[in-house]
Write an enzyme that holds these catalytic residues in place. Sequence first.
Site, short mmCIF file in Angstrom:
data_model
loop_
_atom_site.label_atom_id
_atom_site.label_comp_id
_atom_site.label_asym_id
_atom_site.label_seq_id
_atom_site.Cartn_x
_atom_site.Cartn_y
_atom_site.Cartn_z
N SER A 142 0.88 -1.18 0.00
CA SER A 142 0.00 0.00 0.00
C SER A 142 0.91 1.22 0.00
CB SER A 142 -0.87 0.01 1.26
OG SER A 142 -1.42 1.31 1.47
N TYR A 155 -1.64 -0.60 10.51
CA TYR A 155 -1.83 -0.95 9.10
C TYR A 155 -0.60 -0.50 8.30
CZ TYR A 155 -3.82 -1.19 4.40
OH TYR A 155 -4.03 -1.47 3.08
#
Length: 264
Positions: A142, A155
């Site tokens: 990501s 995350y």
Amino acid sequence: MSDLNKGIALVTGASSGIGAIYADRLAKRGYDLILVARNGERLSALASRIGAETGRKVETVVADLGAQADLAKVEAVLKGDRNITLLVNNAGVGGTAPLLSADVDKMQQMIDLNVTALMRLTYAAVPGFVARGGGAIINIASIVAIAPEILNGVYGGTKAFVLAFSQSLKHELTDKNIRVQAVLPGATATEFWSIAGMPVEHLPGEIVMSAEAMVDASLKGFDQGEFATIPALEDSALLQAHEDARQAMMPHLSRSVPAARYGV
Ligand code: NAP
């Protein structure tokens, strides 16, 4: 559609979103598929559609990759099926809550899936790739891997692991004919956002890409031999500068004496 047989691609998190688009595109490129996720009904529906449209063989494995026994089942598939040539480590969950107000047990579950499962599946696949003289791994990271300030910090940490682990895999496996790609999507229109606590409709449209465009760009990046693919980044010189700075620092990071500015 392709007549080529490229072997089998195993795609995790294939029941929706980015993983389902990878499944579709890889079948059209000539891969047979093994699709993994928890939702068996969705997996079967996708497998039937892709099989009918492409004529490729599509199997499904229903597994919770956050649960040890299920994860072991998928590891066994990767170790045992000699026709697997590509692993797409895509299954993952995110979070939008600030670090300290997020539930710590949920954070642990995120690490179990985003880090531990991805690492164990890679360990299960690589020895076979080496023995058979080649293979490929696509790891879905990501943009928060390099910009952890944007979303939940755990995350971001899990995706920084994915990027660093991929860098190391590339370093160790390129001469064994194993391709490694790390994909760093920005906001992508999938269920990820509502599961993470913020429906994607709440984001400004100009920062959200469709999953189709994201996957198509990433596969083009793969074809072009990219290691890190950031589909939204227009100026690729910025990514190169980031990498150049990393490479420039590398020979200077470990010495017997502290840097002069510390006056020690
Ligand atoms: P998604 O639509 O929610 O898809 C996530 C997939 O992972 C689903 O197929 C889900 O299927 C599967 N999954 C979730 N928990 C699982 C578990 N415990 N065991 C097995 N499979 C599990 O979200 P997505 O956006 O496509 O996300 C795919 C990847 O892209 C993730 O790694 C995510 O971090 C990354 N990513 C997404 C964005 C974004 O903006 N959407 C941006 C950057 C990176 P089941 O529920 O059926 O198990």
